[in-house]
Structures are given as structure tokens and as C-alpha cells.
Design an enzyme around this catalytic site. Structure first.
Site, PDB file in Angstrom:
ATOM      1  CE  LYS A 189      -1.759   3.055   1.825  1.00 32.36           C
ATOM      2  NZ  LYS A 189      -1.600   4.442   1.322  1.00 32.36           N
ATOM      3  CD  GLU A 265      11.871   0.159  11.514  1.00 32.69           C
ATOM      4  OE1 GLU A 265      12.341   1.102  12.178  1.00 32.69           O
ATOM      5  OE2 GLU A 265      12.261  -1.011  11.622  1.00 32.69           O
ATOM      6  CB  CYS A 300      12.581   8.424   9.579  1.00 31.67           C
ATOM      7  SG  CYS A 300      13.782   7.325   8.854  1.00 31.67           S
ATOM      8  CD  GLU A 398       8.967  12.538  12.794  1.00 33.13           C
ATOM      9  OE1 GLU A 398       7.802  12.084  12.825  1.00 33.13           O
ATOM     10  OE2 GLU A 398       9.915  11.921  12.322  1.00 33.13           O
TER      11      GLU A 398
HETATM   12  P1  NAD Z   1       1.746   8.367   7.823  1.00 30.78           P
HETATM   13  O1  NAD Z   1       1.770   7.525   9.043  1.00 30.78           O
HETATM   14  O2  NAD Z   1       0.733   9.427   7.708  1.00 30.78           O
HETATM   15  O3  NAD Z   1       1.542   7.440   6.542  1.00 30.78           O
HETATM   16  C1  NAD Z   1       2.360   6.306   6.324  1.00 30.78           C
HETATM   17  C2  NAD Z   1       1.580   5.304   5.496  1.00 30.78           C
HETATM   18  O4  NAD Z   1       0.466   4.863   6.252  1.00 30.78           O
HETATM   19  C3  NAD Z   1       1.033   5.876   4.191  1.00 30.78           C
HETATM   20  O5  NAD Z   1       1.154   4.912   3.168  1.00 30.78           O
HETATM   21  C4  NAD Z   1      -0.422   6.120   4.527  1.00 30.78           C
HETATM   22  O6  NAD Z   1      -1.270   6.056   3.409  1.00 30.78           O
HETATM   23  C5  NAD Z   1      -0.705   4.959   5.465  1.00 30.78           C
HETATM   24  N1  NAD Z   1      -1.857   5.188   6.351  1.00 30.78           N
HETATM   25  C6  NAD Z   1      -2.424   6.370   6.715  1.00 30.78           C
HETATM   26  N2  NAD Z   1      -3.500   6.137   7.518  1.00 30.78           N
HETATM   27  C7  NAD Z   1      -3.586   4.804   7.668  1.00 30.78           C
HETATM   28  C8  NAD Z   1      -4.481   3.952   8.409  1.00 30.78           C
HETATM   29  N3  NAD Z   1      -5.481   4.432   9.120  1.00 30.78           N
HETATM   30  N4  NAD Z   1      -4.266   2.614   8.343  1.00 30.78           N
HETATM   31  C9  NAD Z   1      -3.238   2.102   7.642  1.00 30.78           C
HETATM   32  N5  NAD Z   1      -2.388   2.858   6.904  1.00 30.78           N
HETATM   33  C10 NAD Z   1      -2.556   4.189   6.931  1.00 30.78           C
HETATM   34  O7  NAD Z   1       3.228   8.931   7.655  1.00 30.78           O
HETATM   35  P2  NAD Z   1       3.796   9.860   6.486  1.00 30.78           P
HETATM   36  O8  NAD Z   1       3.289  11.232   6.724  1.00 30.78           O
HETATM   37  O9  NAD Z   1       3.596   9.228   5.167  1.00 30.78           O
HETATM   38  O10 NAD Z   1       5.372   9.775   6.812  1.00 30.78           O
HETATM   39  C11 NAD Z   1       5.973  10.542   7.780  1.00 30.78           C
HETATM   40  C12 NAD Z   1       6.229   9.731   9.025  1.00 30.78           C
HETATM   41  O11 NAD Z   1       6.965   8.551   8.723  1.00 30.78           O
HETATM   42  C13 NAD Z   1       7.093  10.476  10.018  1.00 30.78           C
HETATM   43  O12 NAD Z   1       6.614  10.295  11.311  1.00 30.78           O
HETATM   44  C14 NAD Z   1       8.458   9.829   9.855  1.00 30.78           C
HETATM   45  O13 NAD Z   1       9.322   9.931  10.926  1.00 30.78           O
HETATM   46  C15 NAD Z   1       8.085   8.431   9.585  1.00 30.78           C
HETATM   47  N6  NAD Z   1       9.198   7.721   8.924  1.00 30.78           N
HETATM   48  C16 NAD Z   1       9.886   6.780   9.655  1.00 30.78           C
HETATM   49  C17 NAD Z   1      10.960   6.104   9.086  1.00 30.78           C
HETATM   50  C18 NAD Z   1      11.733   5.040   9.845  1.00 30.78           C
HETATM   51  O14 NAD Z   1      12.496   4.288   9.254  1.00 30.78           O
HETATM   52  N7  NAD Z   1      11.562   4.936  11.143  1.00 30.78           N
HETATM   53  C19 NAD Z   1      11.306   6.385   7.760  1.00 30.78           C
HETATM   54  C20 NAD Z   1      10.596   7.362   7.061  1.00 30.78           C
HETATM   55  C21 NAD Z   1       9.521   8.008   7.652  1.00 30.78           C
END
Ligand code: NAD
Length: 494
Positions: A189, A265, A300, A398
Site C-alpha cells: 500500500k 518503524e 526519519c 517531530e
Molecule cells: P503516515 O503515518 O501518515 O503514513 C504512512 C503510510 O500509512 C502511508 O502509506 C499512509 O497512506 C498509510 N496510512 C495512513 N493512515 C492509515 C491507516 N489508518 N491505516 C493504515 N495505513 C494508513 O506517515 P507519512 O506522513 O507518510 O510519513 C511521515 C512519518 O513517517 C514520520 O513520522 C516519519 O518519521 C516516519 N518515517 C519513519 C521512518 C523510519 O524508518 N523509522 C522512515 C521514514 C519516515
């Protein structure tokens, strides 16, 4: 490296409407609905993706399960999977220019970084797990002579992969490659604002010989398709990278459905600690500026909390501001840009909200804050605040944008206390010429990664992941393979 002329040609490519990728073919969403894809480069739509729903997730999971049961991938010799995945890695490399430009049009990362971090890193990851999988052995237990205890390693079944928009190919490959190498079938997804490269990746996998149904991609909104994947009764595991709130939901989905395992993650608020005896303050300042501001801070592991020892504070801040001023913000498809666009107008607004609150709470703006939107896109200059205190939002939450909070410390103990005063524990860095200080800090900092005299750049050979509310489970390295393999005991009376 990609050339400017190749970029200028590829940026004009018509993309059109992209479907879902299920059972080896591109198909429309069940509902026929689609979502526009807007480029953060200029704020204009340039493609559309299928707006999948729960029925589409179900189709993809059924296709993955059918492929898994058939066994042409899941029960194949690891040497066969190695061959197909190696071809897959070669195709990703061959199409690196196309994938890099497509990804930048979608999420705005500067091309210099995107080229290496997205297609090239994804190809390297796929090759790494391809090469690893025929070296994974089962075990024979140390039993008495009258029994034989065997420990088999088997794929889990159907693995759901949910990734964020900042590096969808790189992060996607960290999960897809070990899951596939281990013999699982996968449903991805992608993030709704950066789906295009993962769709193309699935086509390349198919071209490399991956059987139909082994890798499926369902685009759509996270709250619809992501939730449906998380709640599906026939998904065995979810590998997730994204925000903390969505990570928590995935645990709830697991509890409400089939207790699928969830690897999370999540975010970070990583401390970057500069001691007075750092080997080269200027170098530390340049790397620290890059460590927070590249990809507009949408990394991240970004070193978003800078802790500087008081005796070198003024000197270091001068170097930091000088290094930051050198970073050119602009068109991410111009090789001369060091920092591209913020991924979306919404993210830019969120960043500015943090800036306003930091000012209200008494932090001092040192440089930046400026935004550039003349092109219709979303751009933000690297922004530095000092006099940040532990109670301020900027020290605790963050941003996921180009906003750095700086604090000063006197002693090593104070640095450790400040570094660990966060609910997160993803990455960190320590700058010191003293070997003992470095090792003490590596032990004392609560984080999955501690850099010493550098920031970022850790390759596929080492694990990445967090402690505390940065999540659990590790991507990268041979350890990540273990997540996608289940142990089975055979206890045989002889
Ligand atoms: P997000 O959590 O909003 O979205 C991540 C994914 O989850 C997307 O594909 C989104 O469509 C999906 N999603 C959203 N709502 C959902 C739900 N209710 N159920 C299941 N899936 C759902 O995060 P983002 O804004 O895309 O990314 C930023 C975040 O990701 C930041 O917090 C960042 O730190 C983190 N991040 C972490 C790492 C790591 O390796 N730890 C790497 C990159 C980004």
C-alpha cells in the site's frame, strides 16, 4: 549519476492514469475512482492513481494467497528466487533515471539525493537479499541420540507493506526485498502522495520473472486501503514505516482481526551532539546541516535536535549558519539544487505551524523561515532556532520538515539527559575526538542508531529501527530477514 539533459527529457514524460497492480496486471479500482497526483514542484496535477478500497485490498490479498499456496515462489529453491531477484535488481538499475525523475515529480526530493537514495539504493537492497537467501540454513538441535530435532525456516505467507512518501522506493525495498527473498507474497500500500515509483517497481519485478500474484500494489487513501490491509484476516504480517499515530492503529487492527504481527518503524526527534573536542568543527557543521535539511528535513533519522557544548557554541553556530546558507533551495529536478520541494502544501503549512509556535514559546530564529511558492510549488528555506528548551514543542515533537532546534550543554551527563529526554529513540550522533567519550555515549544514548563523527549514510549491512516510541523491528541487514521467516520445529523419534 544522472545527467541534466536526461532529467529535462524525462520530466516531460506523460504519465496518465495508473491502475492497481494485482495478479501481474494493471487494473482499474473496483469503484472506477481515481485520485489526482499533484507535483510539489509546481503544484500542478500530472497523473492520476486508482483510488482503491477494501474490495481491491481483498482482491490483492486473495491473489497473493493463491500465489503463496501454488508454491511456484514460496516453495521454490532459494537459488531460483535469487536468480529472479538479481534480474529484478538489474532492471531497477537499468531504469534508475526513469524511476528517479518519476519519484521526484511525485514527492519533490532533490534529484541528487533521490537518484542514490531511491532507485540505486532499492536495487542494492534487492540484490543484497537475493544474494543472502541461499545462505540461510535451518538447524539441527543438540538432542539425545534417540531423537532428531530440526528447526525449519519458512515464509510467513502474505505480508502487507505500508510505506511513507519521503523515500517510497528505498523504504519499500527494505521490506519487499527480504519478504520476497524469504518466499512470502506481498501486498504493498504505497503512500497516496507518492505511489508512482512503487507501481513501476512491481512492473519491473514482473518483467524480471516474478510469478503473478507474488507482488501486488494497491494505491489509495491510507484510511481506506491501509486500514483494510491492517484489518484483513488473511494477512500474516504488516511491515510499516510511517507516523506514530498510524503505527498505533496498526496494532489495534491486528488485535481486532487475526493477531497479525506488525513491525513498526516510526518517527524520531534525533539528537546530534557536538562536543568541544569534535575533530573538525567546520566539517561537523557541514554534515550536521545536511543531516537535518536534505530532502527538506523529511528524513526519519534527521538530526532535528542539535546539542552543542557551551565552550564552542558560538564558533559552531557561525559554521552551521555558514554551511546552511550554502544550501540552495529550488527546483528538485535541477542538479544544482541541494534541497528540493516540501512534499505537499499541507506539509508546508504544518512546518510553518511549528515555526510560529517555536517563536511564540520564546525560541530565537537564527536563520531561515522563508518560503518560496512563486512556482506554485512548496519550498521552505532551512530554518534554525536557538534557545530551545525541553518544554517547547520544537524539542518534543517531530516536525518532519527543515526546522532545527538548538540547545547548549555543559557536561557529558547533561548531554545524555537532554538526548534521552524524548519519547523517541531512532537515530543520534556524537561528535568527539575522544574514543572513551564516543563509546560511553554509544552506550548511554537510547536510540537504534548512534553515529560517531558523521551523520547518516549507514548502508544495507547494518540494521535500522528504533526504541521507545520510534517503534520496533529492524529494517536492513541480515537481521531483517528473520522478520519474514517463521521457525518450525520437527521432533522426530528415531
Ligand atoms: P503516515 O503515518 O501518515 O503514513 C504512512 C503510510 O500509512 C502511508 O502509506 C499512509 O497512506 C498509510 N496510512 C495512513 N493512515 C492509515 C491507516 N489508518 N491505516 C493504515 N495505513 C494508513 O506517515 P507519512 O506522513 O507518510 O510519513 C511521515 C512519518 O513517517 C514520520 O513520522 C516519519 O518519521 C516516519 N518515517 C519513519 C521512518 C523510519 O524508518 N523509522 C522512515 C521514514 C519516515
Amino acid at each position: 549519476m544522472i545527467s541534466q539533459s536526461a532529467i529535462d527529457t524525462l520530466r516531460k514524460t506523460e504519465i496518465g492514469a495508473r491502475g492497481l497492480f494485482i495478479d501481474g496486471v494493471q487494473i482499474e479500482a473496483t469503484s472506477g475512482a481515481s485520485l489526482p497526483v499533484t507535483s510539489p514542484i509546481d503544484g500542478r496535477p500530472f497523473a492520476s492513481i486508482a483510488d482503491g478500497n477494501a474490495a481491491d485490498i481483498d482482491r490483492a490479498v486473495k491473489s497473493a494467497r493463491k500465489a503463496f499456496e501454488k508454491g511456484s515462489w514460496s516453495r521454490s529453491a532459494p537459488a531460483f528466487r535469487k536468480k529472479v531477484l538479481t534480474k529484478f535488481a538489474e532492471l531497477v538499475e537499468k531504469h534508475a533515471d526513469e524511476l528517479a525523475v518519476l519519484g521526484v515529480r511525485d514527492n519533490g526530493t532533490e534529484i541528487g539525493m533521490a537518484y542514490k537514495a531511491e532507485p540505486l539504493s532499492a536495487a542494492g537492497t534487492i540484490r543484497y537479499y537475493a544474494e543472502a537467501i541461499d545462505k540461510v540454513y535451518g538447524e539441527i538441535a543438540p538432542t539425545a541420540d534417540n531423537v532428531l530435532g530440526l528447526i525449519h525456516k519458512e515464509p510467513l505467507g502474505v505480508v502487507g507493506v505500508i510505506v511513507p512518501w519521503n523515500f517510497p522506493l528505498m523504504i519499500g525495498a527494505w521490506k519487499i526485498a527480504p519478504a520476497l527473498a524469504a518466499g512470502n507474497c506481498v501486498v504493498v500500500k504505497p503512500p497516496e502522495i507518492a505511489s508512482l515509483t512503487l507501481l513501476r517497481l512491481a512492473e519491473l519485478a514482473s518483467e524480471a520473472g516474478l510469478p503473478a500474484g507474488v507482488l501486488n500494489v494497491v494505491t489509495g487513501r491510507g484510511s481506506v486501503t491501509g486500514e483494510a490491509l491492517g484489518l484483513h484476516m488473511d494477512v500474516d504480517a504488516i511491515a510499516f514505516t510511517g507516523s506514530g499515530p498510524v503505527g498505533r492503529r496498526l496494532l489495534e487492527y491486528s488485535a481486532r482481526s487475526n493477531l497479525k504481527r506488525a513491525f513498526l518503524e516510526l518517527g524520531g526527534k534525533s539528537p546530534n551532539i557536538v562536543f568541544a573536542d569534535a575533530p573538525d568543527l567546520k566539517q561537523a557543521a557541514v554534515v550536521s546541516a545536511n543531516g537535518i535539511f536534505r530532502n527538506s528535513g523529511q528524513v526519519c533519522v534527521a538530526g532535528s535536535r542539535l546539542l552543542v557544548q557551551a565552550s564552542v557554541y558560538d564558533r559552531f553556530m557561525d559554521e552551521l549558519v555558514a554551511a546552511t546558507t550554502q544550501l540552495k533551495v529550488g527546483d528538485p529536478l535541477d542538479l544544482a539544487s541541494d534541497i528540493g520541494a516540501v512534499s505537499s502544501a499541507e506539509q508546508l503549512d504544518k512546518n510553518l505551524g511549528f515555526v510560529t509556535r517555536a517563536t511564540e514559546e520564546g525560541a530565537r530564529l537564527v536563520s531561515g523561515k522563508r518560503i518560496l511558492t512563486e512556482t506554485g510549488g512548496s519550498y521552505m528555506a532551512p530554518t534554525i532556532f536557538e534557545n530551545v528548551t525541553q518544554d517547547m514543542q520544537l524539542a518534543r515533537e517531530e516536525v518532519f520538515g527543515p526546522v532545527l532546534g538548538v540547545m547548549r550543554f555543559e557536561t557529558e551527563e547533561e548531554a545524555v539527559r537532554l538526548a534521552n529526554s524524548t519519547v523517541y529513540g531512532l537515530a543520534s550522533a556524537v561528535w568527539t575526538a575522544n574514543l572513551s567519550t564516543a563509546h560511553r555515549m554509544v552506550r548511554a544514548i537510547n536510540a537504534g542508531v548512534v553515529h560517531v563523527n558523521t551523520y547518516g549514510g549507514a548502508d544495507i549491512t547494518v540494521p535500522l529501527g528504533g526504541v521507545k516510541q520510534s517503534g520496533f523491528g529492524r529494517d536492513k541487514s541480515l537481521h531483517a530477514l528473520e522478520k519474514y521467516l517463521e521457525l518450525k520445529t520437527a521432533w522426530i523419534a528415531l
